[in-house]
Write an enzyme that holds these catalytic residues in place. Structure first.
Site, mmCIF file in Angstrom:
data_model
loop_
_atom_site.group_PDB
_atom_site.id
_atom_site.type_symbol
_atom_site.label_atom_id
_atom_site.label_comp_id
_atom_site.label_asym_id
_atom_site.label_seq_id
_atom_site.Cartn_x
_atom_site.Cartn_y
_atom_site.Cartn_z
ATOM 1 N N CYS A 128 0.805 -1.222 0.000
ATOM 2 C CA CYS A 128 0.000 0.000 0.000
ATOM 3 C C CYS A 128 0.835 1.269 0.000
ATOM 4 O O CYS A 128 0.274 2.372 -0.095
ATOM 5 C CB CYS A 128 -0.958 -0.009 1.189
ATOM 6 S SG CYS A 128 -2.178 -1.339 1.103
ATOM 7 N N HIS A 270 -3.168 6.633 4.965
ATOM 8 C CA HIS A 270 -3.711 5.376 4.458
ATOM 9 C C HIS A 270 -4.778 4.869 5.424
ATOM 10 O O HIS A 270 -4.561 4.835 6.636
ATOM 11 C CB HIS A 270 -2.616 4.328 4.303
ATOM 12 C CG HIS A 270 -3.139 3.039 3.748
ATOM 13 N ND1 HIS A 270 -3.704 2.949 2.495
ATOM 14 C CD2 HIS A 270 -3.218 1.794 4.292
ATOM 15 C CE1 HIS A 270 -4.100 1.706 2.285
ATOM 16 N NE2 HIS A 270 -3.830 0.990 3.354
ATOM 17 N N ASN A 300 -10.748 0.341 1.754
ATOM 18 C CA ASN A 300 -9.283 0.350 1.701
ATOM 19 C C ASN A 300 -8.863 0.189 0.245
ATOM 20 O O ASN A 300 -8.919 -0.910 -0.307
ATOM 21 C CB ASN A 300 -8.745 -0.790 2.569
ATOM 22 C CG ASN A 300 -7.250 -0.973 2.458
ATOM 23 O OD1 ASN A 300 -6.552 -0.198 1.796
ATOM 24 N ND2 ASN A 300 -6.735 -2.019 3.098
#
Length: 342
Positions: A128, A270, A300
């Protein structure tokens, strides 16, 4: 590891000229996803289990004919249009994502074929944190004289790694973190600026935790077999690791730059679940009104998360406004980047 640009000549700074994102049209509510899991597995879950546990009400999911490159190309075209550029004005293209279209070649080439440019093309992958790593890589290459203008893109379709038919409670728990996923793409154009730009970058990596979560198929360890194509991970363990090491990176950044939370117009973080985001605020002291909250309605979005958040605020920023990027990635790594709009 950290890098600072505050001592460089203004003409050697690299800034973000334009930003864009792309979202699939189809939305999947958590309630509907839970119905699919129940129907496929026979497991009975209390009403709104997914929504209550994650705070996510819905997420976007790519259509069958939409791929990571599809979302990246759409975002790239918008970013280039906003910068009043054509694909041929870019001489470096980096596809930076946890998702890829194929194992080989690099998805950057598929994106480039879709755009029609001839830039040097390559992939950067770090879970990520991929998109922020891609921006930092492009920045370094421009500063080194290897490129003049870069296009950094991501396309994420992690919803395809979600196990919707778990065989039992154990498989459900093992893949539960995957039920947070949503699909998206993002892009930024980077070039030299006279003032502002990327002022500071910091990273911290703790690779002893690499096996805590991930998609373990497709490489030399598990080249074939459907079992390894699903996301598996211990969400609680990942959270513990990030909590343990995350604050030190943020404290270092603030001490090194001399910046307080109030110095940032926005703080892009994030986002995995709503409860984790709330705990992050409590743990770090980051003012909630500085956040760009996307997780309840979009889930997400892996490495596209920060790019989507940037797109939501970019047009409202004024010269001199500062934005802090906070990336969290499996592996595990934490990354901060301070950017000032030129």
């Amino acid at each position: 590891m950290h890098t600072e640009d505050s001592t460089r000549r203004p003409e050697s700074r690299i800034g973000i000229r334009a930003a864009a994102s792309s979202l699939p049209e189809a939305a999947l509510a958590s309630e509907r996803l839970q119905e699919q899991i129940t129907a496929a597995s026979g497991l009975r879950l209390p009403a709104r289990t997914l929504e209550r546990a994650t705070g996510i009400t819905s997420r976007r999911v790519a259509a069958e004919d939409e791929y990571a490159s599809t979302l990246a190309v759409r975002a790239a075209r918008t970013a280039l249009a906003r910068a009043a550029l054509t694909p041929h004005d870019v001489d470096l293209l980096i596809f930076a994502s946890a998702t890829r279209d194929v194992v080989e070649p690099a998805t950057a080439h598929i994106v480039q074929a879709g755009l029609g440019s001839r830039a040097h093309a390559l992939d950067v992958t770090n879970a990520c944190n991929s998109f922020v790593n891609g921006i930092d890589t492009a920045r370094a290459m421009i500063l080194a004289g290897r490129a003049r203008r870069a296009l950094v893109v991501t396309g994420e379709t992690p919803s395809r790694a979600v196990r919707r038919a778990p065989s039992g409670p154990e498989q459900l728990r093992d893949g539960f973190a995957g039920y947070t996923f949503g699909d998206a793409g993002a892009a930024v154009v980077l070039e030299t600026v006279d003032r502002g730009g990327i002022l500071d970058v910091d990273t911290e990596t703790h690779s002893e935790h690499w096996a805590v979560g991930g998609i373990f198929g497709g490489g030399s360890r598990h080249p074939r077999g459907d079992e390894h194509t699903y996301f598996r991970g211990n969400g609680a363990e990942l959270r513990e690791v990030f909590e343990k090491i995350g604050t030190s990176v943020l404290d270092r950044m603030r001490q090194r730059t001399g910046m307080a939370w109030s110095d940032f117009r926005h703080i892009l973080v994030h986002q995995v679940t709503v409860p984790y985001l709330e705990h992050f605020v409590e743990l770090t002291g980051v003012p909630r009104d500085r956040l760009v909250v996307t997780v309840p309605g979009l889930g997400n979005m892996a490495s596209a998360t920060l790019g989507v958040q940037l797109d939501l605020v970019h047009e409202r920023l004024r010269p001199g406004d500062r934005v802090l990027f906070v990336g969290l990635g499996g592996g595990v790594s934490i990354m901060t980047m301070v950017w000032e709009k030129s």
